[in-house]
Write an enzyme that holds these catalytic residues in place. Structure first.
Site, PDB file in Angstrom:
ATOM      1  CE  LYS A 566       0.167 -68.933 -16.188  1.00  0.00           C
ATOM      2  NZ  LYS A 566       0.838 -68.031 -15.296  1.00  0.00           N
ATOM      3  CE  LYS A 572       4.630 -71.830 -14.506  1.00  0.00           C
ATOM      4  NZ  LYS A 572       4.593 -70.368 -14.272  1.00  0.00           N
TER       5      LYS A 572
HETATM    6  C1  LIG Z   1       6.309 -63.770 -19.497  1.00  0.00           C
HETATM    7  C2  LIG Z   1       6.687 -65.071 -20.077  1.00  0.00           C
HETATM    8  C3  LIG Z   1       6.714 -66.215 -19.270  1.00  0.00           C
HETATM    9  C4  LIG Z   1       6.321 -66.189 -17.823  1.00  0.00           C
HETATM   10  O1  LIG Z   1       4.946 -66.397 -17.719  1.00  0.00           O
HETATM   11  P1  LIG Z   1       4.254 -66.730 -16.302  1.00  0.00           P
HETATM   12  O2  LIG Z   1       2.815 -66.629 -16.628  1.00  0.00           O
HETATM   13  O3  LIG Z   1       4.696 -65.663 -15.346  1.00  0.00           O
HETATM   14  O4  LIG Z   1       4.697 -68.076 -15.901  1.00  0.00           O
HETATM   15  C5  LIG Z   1       7.085 -67.411 -19.851  1.00  0.00           C
HETATM   16  N1  LIG Z   1       7.415 -67.490 -21.153  1.00  0.00           N
HETATM   17  C6  LIG Z   1       7.391 -66.406 -21.958  1.00  0.00           C
HETATM   18  C7  LIG Z   1       7.762 -66.550 -23.401  1.00  0.00           C
HETATM   19  C8  LIG Z   1       7.039 -65.167 -21.450  1.00  0.00           C
HETATM   20  O5  LIG Z   1       7.040 -64.098 -22.258  1.00  0.00           O
END
Ligand SMILES: *Cc1c(COP(=O)(O)O)cnc(C)c1O
Length: 844
Positions: A566, A572
């Site tokens: 992420k 986070k």
């Molecule tokens: C799903 C996704 C995110 C979001 O991830 P989170 O864990 O919800 O912050 C960010 N970047 C990409 C490339 C994703 O596919």
């Protein structure tokens, strides 16, 4: 020719469908070879892998065209009510594989290229993904337009065609290095420019009052500069339906290739400079995930794409001969965060100044048209623009915002007589100190619906971030928990799991993810559980091979794959996971023979280029890896891999291979998360705080199938109110002290104690995200994870239950709720047009 494909050919001809649209294998093969010759201009011996990719992409594009045209014809003929999803970001991921799946020709395409000695997956990896988004918010927009098409709902996605998307991340000595993303370098076969629908966008200048021929007082905006917006359309096909909606992204261009006025005056360079200034507007995506401090170009980008899109909607009304007073009956316009919220003022300007509607009529239309989705709980991340900057870029909109504000605050004064503090909080203008325009307030006032993206998030909006608006209009608020599309995140990303589920349940689950519940009855079927384990094991082996190639470290596919991918952010808490790794390492160093479940820690994510602490978090993780991965005492029980350039493409390799999903944000900070849902669907167990949609995931899977730890949101608030002293946590926990001291000593920086000092200092002094408060709880929970993992059968059952109970988190469910509760829009099934239909249209 075998008889069945001969039969299909006859059928195609009978229905009057062009061979270019045929899904028949022989037709696909012919198109592929034709496109290689006539589009790429290559014969096989000279063709590159990219030529083959493009030949296949054009083969698929031809098949999309017929559905796209049929969809446009159906919507135009029926004047269908249409969702317009306004988003500054669309993180689509590569199109080819997804289109093959939605067309239902993935396997046959693999055969066609396979018979020519090519590997389909290899060709798919040729596609440069359009990285037109930062992370979750942009990816949500992409999942939503997939679901809208699959549910056959008329929809347009409106955004910006950035020439450079999110930067490409590389690592140098463990530090992030950014490279520009030249995604258009080899052309983009999925888009069609529509210069005939270009619009003009004004910037700057001043306003003038004048009296029109009916003696009405009007305002004219005399702009300093005009930029053209040119739409580039990409078809978005739904899964196994004829609906192909449109993603319409705007590119900024200079109105003329030359300003001849300046040129004739001899200022050639000045004229060219003007052209460059105009084209800069859509040049680059801002790489900040949460906020961007007052950049003028960013405001210009927002206004640019929103004005283009609203003018486009007015053009559509005109074509369909719908009066402008019915704008809100034709369109439901959704604001993905505040980035497009200038649309409230711009629609008012278009309706009042250009369409000459009365203010009250225009305001009624505006409020009925817009819905606003909030995505943040951090008050500092609420967008605001300094007044002088706003005045300089959008002088007319500032006047309109003043007028909206005056009328709005008049009503508030009557409702909350004498409550001046409340009025100051609700005002669209921040007045104490330097003055700002508050975009979230504009979005709230100008929308009939306001929503959060998970239950907890919506509750916190009502109690906290948007409390005053909630007390004013509680009926506007609702929750729409995020979701993700199972087409990309299971069918495309995890073909092995897809086969297993489809062989077990049939293929209905792909459109109705609640059917995954059917897996629960197979949990005692030993053969099924064994196949499940084999799928996960094979996905892990694939990822291990990929990591070994990229990072030159060996990975044991039987170790527990513990994954956090992420954006890198303090809230986070990737550094909390790093502290845990160091704690395990300390245990090994204290007792090298200690029994320990082998783990592979996999990280991925980009840091905003100006966010120094996030970049230091990446360095910390890679530095820990550089020690742990090669310390002989560890004997391979711990491996740490930071995979560079996390993207949709990389996500598709990673989510299906995870055993453990790290969702460890400070409670009350993550609005929803969507990565958590992708992991769950693919059978990872979650270790998580009670934050965002983690709470709903735990509700669905049951406490016994979820590893929960950490402070709850009210506890975080209480600690904050009491005055949190992280130093006390440090002193109380020996394990924590050892970890912090080891990092602080410079052990992971070749003895240089200065490298991680800024990070350690923040943790010991302020720790705004409560890592130290949650550390012991996290480590204890991770020990529980390891204990459960030792029982492989138990783990597999829990994983199956996680997947089986992930139906709620399909974006199809989310979109159905938006459609019925906010947009009031129905599906419009599309009939495929035949050649004769097209010919008949000429006669019209
Ligand atoms: C799903 C996704 C995110 C979001 O991830 P989170 O864990 O919800 O912050 C960010 N970047 C990409 C490339 C994703 O596919």
């Amino acid at each position: 020719m075998d008889s069945s494909s001969a039969g299909q050919e006859d059928d195609r001809e009978r229905r009057g469908i062009s061979e270019r649209a045929s899904l028949d294998k022989r037709a696909l093969r012919r198109s592929f070879l034709d496109n290689l010759l006539y589009v790429q201009g290559k014969f096989p011996r000279l063709a590159t892998k990219n030529d083959y990719y493009l030949a296949l992409a054009h083969t698929v594009r031809d098949r999309l065209m017929q559905r796209w045209i049929s969809t446009a014809a159906a919507y135009t003929t029926q004047c269908s009510r249409t969702v317009c999803y306004l988003s500054a970001e669309f993180l689509m991921g590569p199109h080819l594989g997804n289109n093959l799946i939605n067309l239902g020709i993935y396997d046959v395409a693999a055969e066609v290229v396979g018979e020519l000695g090519l590997d389909l997956e290899d060709l798919l990896y040729q596609e440069e993904e359009p990285g037109l988004g930062n992370g979750g918010l942009g990816r949500l927009a992409a999942c939503f337009i997939d679901s809208l098409a699959t549910l056959e709902v008329p929809a347009l996605g409106y955004g910006i065609r950035y020439e450079y998307g999110i930067f490409h991340q590389t690592l140098s000595d463990g530090w992030q290095v950014e490279k520009t993303d030249k995604w258009l370098r080899f052309g983009n076969p999925w888009e069609l420019a529509r210069p005939e629908w270009a619009v003009e966008i004004k910037f700057g200048g001043h306003t003038e009052q004048y009296t029109d021929e009916h003696q009405r007082l009007r305002v004219r905006w005399v702009a300093a500069r005009i930029v053209n917006g040119v739409p580039y359309d990409t078809p978005i096909l739904g899964y196994h339906v004829n609906t192909a909606n449109t993603l319409r992204l705007w590119k900024a261009e200079a109105p003329e290739s030359f300003d001849f006025g300046q040129f004739n005056r001899g200022d050639y360079a000045g004229a060219v400079t003007q052209k460059i200034v105009s084209e800069n507007l859509s040049k680059v995506l801002y790489p900040n995930d949460e906020q961007e401090a007052g950049k003028e170009l960013r405001l210009q980008q927002q206004f640019f794409f929103v004005s283009c899109s609203l003018q486009d909607m007015l053009r559509i009304l005109q074509i369909q001969r719908i009066p402008v007073e019915k704008f809100h009956e034709k369109f439901a316009v959704q604001l993905n965060d505040t980035h497009p919220s200038i649309g409230v003022a711009e629609l008012m300007r278009l309706l009042v100044d250009e369409q000459l509607l009365a203010w009250d009529t225009a305001w009624d239309i505006t409020c009925k048209s817009f819905g606003y989705t909030n995505h943040t709980l951090m008050p500092e991340a609420l967008e605001r623009w300094s007044l002088p900057l706003f005045q300089r870029v959008l002088p007319r909109h500032l006047e309109i915002i003043y007028e909206i504000n005056a009328r709005f605050l008049d009503q508030v004064r009557i409702r909350f007589f004498g409550d001046e503090a409340r009025i100051a909080r609700l005002s669209l203008i921040e007045e104490q100190g330097p003055r700002y325009v508050r975009m979230a307030n504009l979005a709230c006032v100008g929308s009939h619906a306001i929503n959060g993206v998970a239950d907890l998030h919506t509750e916190l909006l009502k109690q906290d971030v948007l409390k005053d608006f909630y007390e004013l209009c509680p009926e506007k608020f609702s929750n729409k928990t995020n979701g993700v599309t199972p087409r990309r995140w299971i069918v495309l990303a995890n073909p092995r799991l897809t086969s297993l589920i489809t062989e077990t349940l049939g293929d209905g689950w792909i459109r109705d993810l609640d059917l995954l519940r059917g897996l629960e009855s197979h949990i005692d079927d030993a053969a099924f559980v064994q196949r499940w384990q084999a799928v996960k094991r094979a996905n892990k082996a694939d990822l291990a091979t990929h990591i070994e190639r990229r990072l030159q470290i060996s990975i044991d596919p039987d170790s527990l794959f513990d994954v956090q991918v992420k954006r890198i952010h303090e809230y986070k808490r990737q550094h909390l996971a790093a502290l845990h790794i160091v704690a395990l390492y300390c245990r090994i160093k204290a007792n090298p023979n200690i029994e320990m479940v082998p783990r592979t820690f996999i990280f991925g994510g980009k840091a905003a280029p100006g966010y120094h602490m996030a970049k230091l978090m990446i360095k910390l993780i890679t530095a820990i890896g550089d020690v742990v991965n090669f310390d002989p005492d560890v004997r391979g029980r711990l491996k740490v891999a930071f995979l560079p350039n996390f993207s949709v493409t990389n996500g598709q390799r990673i989510y299906p291979a995870a055993d453990l999903s790290e969702q460890i944000s400070t409670a009350g900070k993550e609005a929803s998360g969507t990565g958590n849902m992708k992991f769950q669907m693919n059978g990872a167990l979650t270790i998580g705080t009670m934050d965002g949609a983690n709470i709903e995931i735990m509700e669905e899977v049951g406490k016994e199938n979820f590893f929960q730890f950490g402070l709850l949101t009210p506890e975080v608030y209480a600690w904050q109110a009491r005055g949190y002293r992280p130093q006390e946590c440090y002193e109380r926990s020996p394990a924590l002290r050892e970890v912090i001291d080891l990092i602080g000593s410079g052990y992971f920086a070749r003895g240089d104690s200065s490298v991680f000092k800024p990070l350690i200092d923040v943790l010991l002094r302020y720790d705004p995200y409560f890592l130290l408060a949650d550390f012991d709880s996290y480590v204890a929970c991770q020990d529980e994870v390891s204990a459960v993992y030792k029982d492989k059968h138990r783990w597999a059952r829990m994983a199956i239950l996680n997947s089986a109970r992930s139906g709620k988190f399909s974006s199809d469910r989310t979109i159905r709720q938006y459609c019925s509760e906010i947009w009031n829009v129905d599906k419009v099934p599309v009939r495929l047009l035949s050649q004769e239909d097209v010919e008949a249209d000429f006669m019209q």
